[in-house]
Motif scaffolding. Structure first.
Motif, PDB file in Angstrom:
ATOM      1  N   UNK A 145       0.849  -1.196   0.000  1.00 17.01           N
ATOM      2  CA  UNK A 145       0.000   0.000   0.000  1.00 17.01           C
ATOM      3  C   UNK A 145       0.884   1.246   0.000  1.00 17.01           C
ATOM      4  N   UNK A 146       1.932   1.236   0.803  1.00 11.68           N
ATOM      5  CA  UNK A 146       2.860   2.365   0.855  1.00 11.68           C
ATOM      6  C   UNK A 146       3.636   2.491  -0.450  1.00 11.68           C
ATOM      7  N   UNK A 147       3.981   1.350  -1.056  1.00 11.35           N
ATOM      8  CA  UNK A 147       4.570   1.370  -2.398  1.00 11.35           C
ATOM      9  C   UNK A 147       3.643   2.094  -3.368  1.00 11.35           C
ATOM     10  N   UNK A 148       2.359   1.793  -3.244  1.00 10.18           N
ATOM     11  CA  UNK A 148       1.368   2.409  -4.127  1.00 10.18           C
ATOM     12  C   UNK A 148       1.324   3.920  -3.976  1.00 10.18           C
ATOM     13  N   UNK A 149       1.482   4.395  -2.745  1.00  6.79           N
ATOM     14  CA  UNK A 149       1.516   5.848  -2.525  1.00  6.79           C
ATOM     15  C   UNK A 149       2.712   6.445  -3.253  1.00  6.79           C
ATOM     16  N   UNK A 150       3.861   5.784  -3.161  1.00  3.85           N
ATOM     17  CA  UNK A 150       5.052   6.265  -3.868  1.00  3.85           C
ATOM     18  C   UNK A 150       4.813   6.287  -5.372  1.00  3.85           C
ATOM     19  N   UNK A 151       4.212   5.204  -5.876  1.00  5.04           N
ATOM     20  CA  UNK A 151       3.936   5.120  -7.311  1.00  5.04           C
ATOM     21  C   UNK A 151       2.928   6.176  -7.738  1.00  5.04           C
ATOM     22  N   UNK A 152       1.921   6.415  -6.901  1.00  2.00           N
ATOM     23  CA  UNK A 152       0.899   7.402  -7.220  1.00  2.00           C
ATOM     24  C   UNK A 152       1.460   8.801  -7.357  1.00  2.00           C
ATOM     25  N   UNK A 153       2.465   9.118  -6.567  1.00  2.00           N
ATOM     26  CA  UNK A 153       3.091  10.435  -6.652  1.00  2.00           C
ATOM     27  C   UNK A 153       4.091  10.523  -7.799  1.00  2.00           C
ATOM     28  N   UNK A 154       4.642   9.372  -8.203  1.00  6.12           N
ATOM     29  CA  UNK A 154       5.678   9.383  -9.245  1.00  6.12           C
ATOM     30  C   UNK A 154       5.108   9.298 -10.663  1.00  6.12           C
ATOM     31  N   UNK A 155       3.956   8.642 -10.819  1.00  4.84           N
ATOM     32  CA  UNK A 155       3.435   8.415 -12.167  1.00  4.84           C
ATOM     33  C   UNK A 155       2.969   9.703 -12.855  1.00  4.84           C
ATOM     34  N   UNK A 156       3.239   9.765 -14.139  1.00 13.05           N
ATOM     35  CA  UNK A 156       2.749  10.871 -14.963  1.00 13.05           C
ATOM     36  C   UNK A 156       1.650  10.385 -15.906  1.00 13.05           C
ATOM     37  N   UNK A 157       1.715   9.113 -16.247  1.00 10.39           N
ATOM     38  CA  UNK A 157       0.744   8.541 -17.185  1.00 10.39           C
ATOM     39  C   UNK A 157      -0.523   8.041 -16.494  1.00 10.39           C
ATOM     40  N   UNK A 158      -0.476   7.934 -15.161  1.00  8.62           N
ATOM     41  CA  UNK A 158      -1.564   7.365 -14.356  1.00  8.62           C
ATOM     42  C   UNK A 158      -1.754   5.884 -14.646  1.00  8.62           C
ATOM     43  N   UNK A 159      -0.718   5.267 -15.219  1.00  7.98           N
ATOM     44  CA  UNK A 159      -0.755   3.838 -15.525  1.00  7.98           C
ATOM     45  C   UNK A 159       0.376   3.135 -14.784  1.00  7.98           C
ATOM     46  N   UNK A 160      -0.001   2.233 -13.875  1.00  8.43           N
ATOM     47  CA  UNK A 160       0.974   1.461 -13.122  1.00  8.43           C
ATOM     48  C   UNK A 160       0.965   0.021 -13.620  1.00  8.43           C
ATOM     49  N   UNK A 161       2.062  -0.688 -13.379  1.00  8.32           N
ATOM     50  CA  UNK A 161       2.149  -2.075 -13.809  1.00  8.32           C
ATOM     51  C   UNK A 161       2.502  -3.000 -12.665  1.00  8.32           C
ATOM     52  N   UNK A 162       1.938  -4.209 -12.704  1.00 12.38           N
ATOM     53  CA  UNK A 162       2.208  -5.199 -11.664  1.00 12.38           C
ATOM     54  C   UNK A 162       2.436  -6.550 -12.345  1.00 12.38           C
ATOM     55  N   UNK A 163       3.631  -7.103 -12.202  1.00 10.41           N
ATOM     56  CA  UNK A 163       3.953  -8.422 -12.751  1.00 10.41           C
ATOM     57  C   UNK A 163       3.876  -9.427 -11.613  1.00 10.41           C
ATOM     58  N   UNK A 164       3.001 -10.419 -11.751  1.00 10.13           N
ATOM     59  CA  UNK A 164       2.758 -11.375 -10.674  1.00 10.13           C
ATOM     60  C   UNK A 164       2.852 -12.806 -11.183  1.00 10.13           C
ATOM     61  N   UNK A 165       3.101 -13.722 -10.260  1.00 13.86           N
ATOM     62  CA  UNK A 165       3.253 -15.128 -10.632  1.00 13.86           C
ATOM     63  C   UNK A 165       1.902 -15.812 -10.823  1.00 13.86           C
ATOM     64  N   UNK A 166       1.118 -15.882  -9.743  1.00 16.16           N
ATOM     65  CA  UNK A 166      -0.149 -16.610  -9.778  1.00 16.16           C
ATOM     66  C   UNK A 166      -1.221 -15.836  -9.004  1.00 16.16           C
ATOM     67  N   UNK A 167      -2.489 -15.965  -9.400  1.00 17.27           N
ATOM     68  CA  UNK A 167      -3.566 -15.231  -8.713  1.00 17.27           C
ATOM     69  C   UNK A 167      -4.049 -15.918  -7.448  1.00 17.27           C
TER      70      UNK A 167
END
Length: 368
Positions: A145-167
């Motif tokens: 969640x805290x990572x997300x806050x960092x990403x939210x402030x850093x993004x300019x495109x408003x598009x974040x990416x998440x690479x995951x193994x399994x759901x």
């Protein structure tokens, strides 16, 4: 007194926390041999390294001997490796670190009732699983969640990416928490998710990262065994990174924002102390930031000042036990309501560890 699974989730944290003393204050008890198995290399900049770093701390404790084996596949090889540690080295406590090791620990445990098998991530069940098998895990979705806050402030495109193994639930919790942290900064932010199919798929992880970059994603994170390939690939594409498992800042010093890290030495020290002293085995141990089970990577020059302020504020609430991530109303990316208004799921709620919860869709996210 019989405890149900929900009570064990809460009591396990207390049992572990009771033994949480500084490493230097560890009492000299009887000699104890500890075994540790890793599904990958001990220096993978990720999941296995986080465990190996914690195990390394145990080696300095009085009366402790450690035996380790890396690159153990999630097959019967797990049972053979554990049995060798027990028969040849006299191991009385074994850290069974990979998710797929749980069934093997359960099968072997009845043969060695005096050995403690501590498994990372599995859901031990009273009355079903052996009493000498235990499960430990951390609420690292707090750090995501805290990572997300960092990403939210850093993004300019408003598009974040998440690479995951399994759901699986643990992965979905991380994706949801990361997205919700980012959307606390800007509700218009979305997270594009790519599942590779397994925990260690370097080629697919690189392909997924490049695909996300091609689609305009400008901040990525992940839940795979080793983030090394993702971090290095993102750096080549000029994409900001939020780390996972361990500190990967050295791999992308100009683009690494912060990261969600495990702090397994807290858990391992507690288990070792209990085994040495003969204290009861905690079958279900869980904890978050306030319990010292997880932590954040240090900020870097790439971390926006506003992000640091926002993260510090939310982190303080988490440490005080005054912040809950999963609160309604929340809908997944299919429009289905997963948490109704007025409902809060606290970290010990079993719904957050259930395979039939939050599986159909991810909150605020889209498949890539």
């Amino acid at each position: 007194m019989t405890l149900n699974r929900r009570q064990f989730l809460a009591s396990g944290v207390s049992a572990a926390a009771a033994g949480l003393l500084p490493f230097g204050a560890f009492a000299a008890e009887r000699k104890l041999t500890i075994g540790a198995l890793y599904v990958g290399p001990h220096d993978d900049y990720g999941y296995n390294q986080s465990h190996a770093q914690a195990v390394a701390k145990l080696k300095a404790l009085p009366g402790i001997k450690v035996v380790e084996q890396e690159n153990v596949p999630e097959t019967v090889a797990v049972q053979k490796a554990m049995e060798a540690m027990i028969e040849e080295d006299g191991a009385e406590l074994i850290f069974v670190t990979s998710f797929g090791y749980f069934s093997h620990a359960v099968k072997l445990a009845p043969k060695y009732p005096k050995v403690r098998f501590a498994h990372c991530g599995g859901l031990w069940q009273a009355g079903k699983d052996p009493a000498n098998v235990g499960s430990y895990f951390g609420y690292i979705d707090e750090c995501q969640y805290l990572n997300g806050i960092a990403a939210g402030h850093a993004t300019k495109s408003k598009k974040l990416g998440f690479v995951a193994a399994k759901p699986i639930p643990q992965v979905l919790r991380n994706i949801n928490a990361f997205t919700m942290g980012a959307r606390s900064v800007n509700p218009e932010i979305s997270t594009q998710v790519i599942f590779t199919g397994d925990w260690s798929m370097p080629v697919r992880e690189a392909e997924a990262t490049n695909s996300l970059a091609d689609k305009g994603v400008d901040v990525v994170t992940c839940h795979v065994d080793s983030p090394k390939v993702l971090v290095e690939t993102a750096a080549k594409r000029g994409v900001d990174v939020c780390g996972y498992h361990a500190d990967q800042s050295v791999l992308a010093p100009k683009l690494y924002l912060t990261g969600a890290e495990w702090n397994w030495e807290t858990v391992y020290k507690a288990y070792a102390l209990a085994a040495q002293s003969g204290a009861p085995f905690a079958n279900m141990t869980r904890g978050g930031l306030k319990d010292g089970f997880v932590r954040m990577s240090a900020y870097t020059a790439a971390t926006p000042a506003k992000a640091r302020t926002a993260i510090d504020g939310v982190k303080a609430k988490m440490l005080a036990g005054k912040f809950d991530i999963f609160k309604g109303p929340l809908k997944d990316n299919t429009g289905k309501e997963v948490i109704p208004a007025g409902t809060t799921l606290v970290q010990t709620d079993l719904k957050l560890e259930s395979m039939d919860y939050l599986v159909e869709g991810v909150i605020g996210s889209t498949g890539a």
